[in-house]
Write a protein that holds these residues in place. Structure first.
Motif, PDB file in Angstrom:
ATOM      1  N   ILE A  84       1.208  11.026  -3.582  1.00 18.83           N
ATOM      2  CA  ILE A  84       1.525   9.600  -3.657  1.00 18.83           C
ATOM      3  C   ILE A  84       1.934   9.238  -5.078  1.00 18.83           C
ATOM      4  O   ILE A  84       2.913   8.508  -5.281  1.00 18.83           O
ATOM      5  CB  ILE A  84       0.312   8.754  -3.188  1.00 18.83           C
ATOM      6  CG1 ILE A  84       0.043   9.033  -1.708  1.00 18.83           C
ATOM      7  CG2 ILE A  84       0.556   7.276  -3.437  1.00 18.83           C
ATOM      8  CD1 ILE A  84      -1.281   8.518  -1.210  1.00 18.83           C
ATOM      9  N   GLN A  85       1.222   9.771  -6.056  1.00 23.03           N
ATOM     10  CA  GLN A  85       1.546   9.495  -7.455  1.00 23.03           C
ATOM     11  C   GLN A  85       2.938  10.024  -7.813  1.00 23.03           C
ATOM     12  O   GLN A  85       3.700   9.355  -8.493  1.00 23.03           O
ATOM     13  CB  GLN A  85       0.493  10.102  -8.371  1.00 23.03           C
ATOM     14  CG  GLN A  85       0.707   9.782  -9.832  1.00 23.03           C
ATOM     15  CD  GLN A  85      -0.401  10.345 -10.716  1.00 23.03           C
ATOM     16  OE1 GLN A  85      -1.360  10.913 -10.226  1.00 23.03           O
ATOM     17  NE2 GLN A  85      -0.246  10.203 -12.010  1.00 23.03           N
ATOM     18  N   GLU A  86       3.267  11.213  -7.349  1.00 21.17           N
ATOM     19  CA  GLU A  86       4.591  11.785  -7.618  1.00 21.17           C
ATOM     20  C   GLU A  86       5.689  10.951  -6.966  1.00 21.17           C
ATOM     21  O   GLU A  86       6.738  10.714  -7.567  1.00 21.17           O
ATOM     22  CB  GLU A  86       4.669  13.227  -7.114  1.00 21.17           C
ATOM     23  CG  GLU A  86       3.850  14.204  -7.919  1.00 21.17           C
ATOM     24  CD  GLU A  86       3.759  15.575  -7.270  1.00 21.17           C
ATOM     25  OE1 GLU A  86       3.559  16.546  -8.016  1.00 21.17           O
ATOM     26  OE2 GLU A  86       3.882  15.679  -6.034  1.00 21.17           O
TER      27      GLU A  86
ATOM     28  N   GLU B  12      11.918  -3.768  -3.056  1.00 16.79           N
ATOM     29  CA  GLU B  12      10.658  -3.919  -3.787  1.00 16.79           C
ATOM     30  C   GLU B  12       9.500  -4.201  -2.832  1.00 16.79           C
ATOM     31  O   GLU B  12       8.406  -3.656  -2.997  1.00 16.79           O
ATOM     32  CB  GLU B  12      10.751  -5.019  -4.850  1.00 16.79           C
ATOM     33  CG  GLU B  12      11.415  -4.581  -6.137  1.00 16.79           C
ATOM     34  CD  GLU B  12      12.936  -4.455  -6.021  1.00 16.79           C
ATOM     35  OE1 GLU B  12      13.541  -5.100  -5.121  1.00 16.79           O
ATOM     36  OE2 GLU B  12      13.526  -3.702  -6.797  1.00 16.79           O
ATOM     37  N   GLN B  13       9.734  -5.043  -1.851  1.00 16.55           N
ATOM     38  CA  GLN B  13       8.681  -5.338  -0.879  1.00 16.55           C
ATOM     39  C   GLN B  13       8.340  -4.088  -0.067  1.00 16.55           C
ATOM     40  O   GLN B  13       7.172  -3.819   0.216  1.00 16.55           O
ATOM     41  CB  GLN B  13       9.096  -6.468   0.060  1.00 16.55           C
ATOM     42  CG  GLN B  13       8.011  -6.809   1.061  1.00 16.55           C
ATOM     43  CD  GLN B  13       8.471  -7.783   2.115  1.00 16.55           C
ATOM     44  OE1 GLN B  13       9.660  -7.985   2.314  1.00 16.55           O
ATOM     45  NE2 GLN B  13       7.517  -8.374   2.799  1.00 16.55           N
ATOM     46  N   PHE B  14       9.357  -3.338   0.303  1.00 15.03           N
ATOM     47  CA  PHE B  14       9.139  -2.086   1.032  1.00 15.03           C
ATOM     48  C   PHE B  14       8.227  -1.157   0.236  1.00 15.03           C
ATOM     49  O   PHE B  14       7.240  -0.646   0.760  1.00 15.03           O
ATOM     50  CB  PHE B  14      10.495  -1.416   1.307  1.00 15.03           C
ATOM     51  CG  PHE B  14      10.385  -0.018   1.849  1.00 15.03           C
ATOM     52  CD1 PHE B  14      10.131   0.206   3.186  1.00 15.03           C
ATOM     53  CD2 PHE B  14      10.551   1.078   1.014  1.00 15.03           C
ATOM     54  CE1 PHE B  14      10.030   1.510   3.688  1.00 15.03           C
ATOM     55  CE2 PHE B  14      10.458   2.377   1.497  1.00 15.03           C
ATOM     56  CZ  PHE B  14      10.195   2.592   2.845  1.00 15.03           C
ATOM     57  N   LEU B  15       8.548  -0.946  -1.036  1.00 14.03           N
ATOM     58  CA  LEU B  15       7.734  -0.054  -1.872  1.00 14.03           C
ATOM     59  C   LEU B  15       6.311  -0.581  -2.020  1.00 14.03           C
ATOM     60  O   LEU B  15       5.344   0.173  -1.864  1.00 14.03           O
ATOM     61  CB  LEU B  15       8.379   0.126  -3.249  1.00 14.03           C
ATOM     62  CG  LEU B  15       9.715   0.875  -3.274  1.00 14.03           C
ATOM     63  CD1 LEU B  15      10.252   0.932  -4.698  1.00 14.03           C
ATOM     64  CD2 LEU B  15       9.599   2.256  -2.675  1.00 14.03           C
ATOM     65  N   ASP B  16       6.175  -1.876  -2.313  1.00 17.45           N
ATOM     66  CA  ASP B  16       4.843  -2.456  -2.500  1.00 17.45           C
ATOM     67  C   ASP B  16       4.008  -2.373  -1.220  1.00 17.45           C
ATOM     68  O   ASP B  16       2.833  -1.997  -1.257  1.00 17.45           O
ATOM     69  CB  ASP B  16       4.965  -3.908  -2.966  1.00 17.45           C
ATOM     70  CG  ASP B  16       3.608  -4.504  -3.268  1.00 17.45           C
ATOM     71  OD1 ASP B  16       2.856  -3.898  -4.069  1.00 17.45           O
ATOM     72  OD2 ASP B  16       3.287  -5.571  -2.693  1.00 17.45           O
TER      73      ASP B  16
ATOM     74  N   PRO C 279      -1.337   0.197   0.426  1.00 20.49           N
ATOM     75  CA  PRO C 279      -2.349   0.784   1.310  1.00 20.49           C
ATOM     76  C   PRO C 279      -2.551   2.281   1.080  1.00 20.49           C
ATOM     77  O   PRO C 279      -3.660   2.797   1.220  1.00 20.49           O
ATOM     78  CB  PRO C 279      -1.826   0.522   2.720  1.00 20.49           C
ATOM     79  CG  PRO C 279      -0.498  -0.091   2.591  1.00 20.49           C
ATOM     80  CD  PRO C 279      -0.225  -0.369   1.165  1.00 20.49           C
ATOM     81  N   LEU C 280      -1.483   2.981   0.708  1.00 23.85           N
ATOM     82  CA  LEU C 280      -1.617   4.417   0.446  1.00 23.85           C
ATOM     83  C   LEU C 280      -2.519   4.684  -0.752  1.00 23.85           C
ATOM     84  O   LEU C 280      -3.318   5.622  -0.738  1.00 23.85           O
ATOM     85  CB  LEU C 280      -0.249   5.056   0.218  1.00 23.85           C
ATOM     86  CG  LEU C 280       0.566   5.344   1.474  1.00 23.85           C
ATOM     87  CD1 LEU C 280       1.990   5.734   1.104  1.00 23.85           C
ATOM     88  CD2 LEU C 280      -0.080   6.435   2.304  1.00 23.85           C
ATOM     89  N   LYS C 281      -2.402   3.871  -1.797  1.00 18.30           N
ATOM     90  CA  LYS C 281      -3.252   4.060  -2.974  1.00 18.30           C
ATOM     91  C   LYS C 281      -4.695   3.656  -2.671  1.00 18.30           C
ATOM     92  O   LYS C 281      -5.631   4.260  -3.185  1.00 18.30           O
ATOM     93  CB  LYS C 281      -2.704   3.279  -4.167  1.00 18.30           C
ATOM     94  CG  LYS C 281      -1.440   3.903  -4.724  1.00 18.30           C
ATOM     95  CD  LYS C 281      -1.034   3.317  -6.047  1.00 18.30           C
ATOM     96  CE  LYS C 281      -0.390   1.978  -5.855  1.00 18.30           C
ATOM     97  NZ  LYS C 281       0.140   1.411  -7.095  1.00 18.30           N
ATOM     98  N   ALA C 282      -4.881   2.649  -1.830  1.00 16.86           N
ATOM     99  CA  ALA C 282      -6.227   2.191  -1.495  1.00 16.86           C
ATOM    100  C   ALA C 282      -6.954   3.194  -0.599  1.00 16.86           C
ATOM    101  O   ALA C 282      -8.157   3.414  -0.762  1.00 16.86           O
ATOM    102  CB  ALA C 282      -6.156   0.829  -0.811  1.00 16.86           C
TER     103      ALA C 282
ATOM    104  N   LYS D  41      -5.562   8.298   8.245  1.00 13.03           N
ATOM    105  CA  LYS D  41      -4.501   8.730   9.162  1.00 13.03           C
ATOM    106  C   LYS D  41      -3.559   7.579   9.532  1.00 13.03           C
ATOM    107  O   LYS D  41      -2.385   7.805   9.778  1.00 13.03           O
ATOM    108  CB  LYS D  41      -5.101   9.338  10.422  1.00 13.03           C
ATOM    109  CG  LYS D  41      -5.711  10.691  10.179  1.00 13.03           C
ATOM    110  CD  LYS D  41      -6.157  11.328  11.464  1.00 13.03           C
ATOM    111  CE  LYS D  41      -6.743  12.695  11.166  1.00 13.03           C
ATOM    112  NZ  LYS D  41      -7.036  13.434  12.372  1.00 13.03           N
ATOM    113  N   ILE D  42      -4.075   6.382   9.538  1.00  9.53           N
ATOM    114  CA  ILE D  42      -3.241   5.230   9.903  1.00  9.53           C
ATOM    115  C   ILE D  42      -2.127   4.994   8.876  1.00  9.53           C
ATOM    116  O   ILE D  42      -1.116   4.379   9.173  1.00  9.53           O
ATOM    117  CB  ILE D  42      -4.097   3.961  10.103  1.00  9.53           C
ATOM    118  CG1 ILE D  42      -3.318   2.912  10.874  1.00  9.53           C
ATOM    119  CG2 ILE D  42      -4.593   3.421   8.766  1.00  9.53           C
ATOM    120  CD1 ILE D  42      -4.157   1.820  11.453  1.00  9.53           C
ATOM    121  N   ASN D  43      -2.298   5.511   7.663  1.00 13.83           N
ATOM    122  CA  ASN D  43      -1.298   5.336   6.603  1.00 13.83           C
ATOM    123  C   ASN D  43      -0.227   6.429   6.588  1.00 13.83           C
ATOM    124  O   ASN D  43       0.702   6.359   5.795  1.00 13.83           O
ATOM    125  CB  ASN D  43      -1.976   5.275   5.237  1.00 13.83           C
ATOM    126  CG  ASN D  43      -2.714   3.982   5.029  1.00 13.83           C
ATOM    127  OD1 ASN D  43      -2.419   2.979   5.657  1.00 13.83           O
ATOM    128  ND2 ASN D  43      -3.693   4.000   4.146  1.00 13.83           N
TER     129      ASN D  43
END
Length: 69
Positions: free
Chosen positions: A3-5, A32-36, A41-44, A49-51
């Protein structure tokens, strides 16, 4: 790719011309909205699995941008 990469890649990647069709059913109008909405949720909860569809859509966007560079 982690995710960080991915986040680092997107921070340096050229922004695509909107709208972008990720597939026949998924249209992205606001980059920008797409990325945010995908990275938050991916970082949280990176292992939830839902992500996983979020990660897949980010990878699809990356491939589209790379193919148009």
């Amino acid at each position: 790719m982690t995710i960080q990469e991915l986040e680092e890649w997107f921070s340096k990647a050229p922004k695509p011309v909107m709208p972008v069709m990720l597939n026949a059913a998924t249209k992205v109008n606001d980059y920008e909205q797409f990325l945010d909405s995908h990275f938050s949720p991916l970082k949280a909860h990176p292992t939830a699995k839902i992500n996983q569809p979020l990660l897949i859509r980010l990878e699809m966007m990356k491939l589209i941008i790379e193919s148009n560079i």
